[in-house]
Design an enzyme around this catalytic site. Structure first.
Site, PDB file in Angstrom:
ATOM      1  CG  ASP A  16      14.346 -15.859 -13.310  1.00 19.70           C
ATOM      2  OD1 ASP A  16      14.830 -15.066 -12.465  1.00 19.70           O
ATOM      3  OD2 ASP A  16      15.025 -16.326 -14.244  1.00 19.70           O
ATOM      4  N   GLY A  17      12.719 -13.067 -13.080  1.00 15.45           N
ATOM      5  CA  GLY A  17      12.596 -11.825 -13.827  1.00 15.45           C
ATOM      6  C   GLY A  17      13.962 -11.304 -14.203  1.00 15.45           C
ATOM      7  CD  GLU A  54      14.629 -12.027 -10.166  1.00 12.70           C
ATOM      8  OE1 GLU A  54      13.707 -12.850  -9.970  1.00 12.70           O
ATOM      9  OE2 GLU A  54      15.709 -12.350 -10.681  1.00 12.70           O
ATOM     10  CG  ASP A  76      16.877 -16.516 -10.113  1.00 11.70           C
ATOM     11  OD1 ASP A  76      16.241 -15.465  -9.913  1.00 11.70           O
ATOM     12  OD2 ASP A  76      17.221 -16.882 -11.256  1.00 11.70           O
ATOM     13  CG  HIS A 131      21.004 -18.832 -15.189  1.00 13.05           C
ATOM     14  ND1 HIS A 131      20.144 -18.750 -16.269  1.00 13.05           N
ATOM     15  CD2 HIS A 131      20.956 -17.618 -14.584  1.00 13.05           C
ATOM     16  CE1 HIS A 131      19.630 -17.530 -16.320  1.00 13.05           C
ATOM     17  NE2 HIS A 131      20.097 -16.828 -15.320  1.00 13.05           N
ATOM     18  CG  ASP A 141      16.160 -17.457 -17.498  1.00 13.51           C
ATOM     19  OD1 ASP A 141      16.377 -16.301 -17.095  1.00 13.51           O
ATOM     20  OD2 ASP A 141      16.778 -17.969 -18.467  1.00 13.51           O
TER      21      ASP A 141
END
Length: 174
Positions: A16-17, A54, A76, A131, A141
């Site tokens: 995740d980024g 990302e 995501d 999330h 995250d």
């Protein structure tokens, strides 16, 4: 005869980024999982974008692999998953990093790196809802957020160089 030595490692890569704000300080978090063992990585940058982070998370994770592997990538980022799974990134490359005749593809420096890694590793890309309680995505995250808050942030040189040239062009207009 199938020996352990000849088997290709099966790796799970979670990434995740993000950037706060976007663009702004950015970071990524990565988890590599192999046979129940996990390694976590994070890096922060002083000025970048969500999409660059990302991509960088996945690139960084793949770059840690020491041998050709089969990798299930979980992110995501629809931007990354769709660009790979729908063949957009390869089309952008074939069009000299243009999406259309007038519109340039964004982040070609990172797409070049990712496409080169996809030539080495056999990767499948999977989208996970961010999330939404996905354990590894939530951890990535959190790692990205920790990376953003570090005191020593790296320089995303390609992005900052582009921003400076854009700022110069704008300042010459006003």
């Amino acid at each position: 005869m199938n020996t352990l030595k000849n088997q290709i490692p099966q790796i799970e890569l979670f990434s995740d980024g993000g950037a706060e704000p976007n663009p702004g300080k950015g970071g990524f978090g990565v988890i590599l999982s192999y046979k129940g063992k996990r390694k976590e990585f994070k890096q922060g940058f002083r000025l970048t974008t969500n999409n660059r982070m990302e991509l960088m998370g996945i690139i960084y994770g793949l770059e840690q692999l020491k041998t050709k592997s089969e990798v299930a990538v979980y992110t995501d980022s629809k931007y990354v998953v769709d660009a790979v799974n729908k063949g957009w990134a390869k089309k952008w490359k074939a069009k000299n990093w243009y999406k259309s005749k007038k519109e340039k593809a964004k982040n070609p420096d990172l797409w070049k790196r990712l496409l080169a890694l996809l030539e080495v590793h056999s990767c499948t890309f999977h989208w996970v809802k961010g999330h939404a309680g996905h354990r590894e995505n939530e951890r990535c995250d959190a790692l990205a957020t920790m990376a953003i808050k570090q005191k020593q942030l790296l320089v995303d040189e390609v992005y900052e160089r582009g921003e400076k040239s854009t700022s110069k062009a704008l300042s010459s207009l006003f």
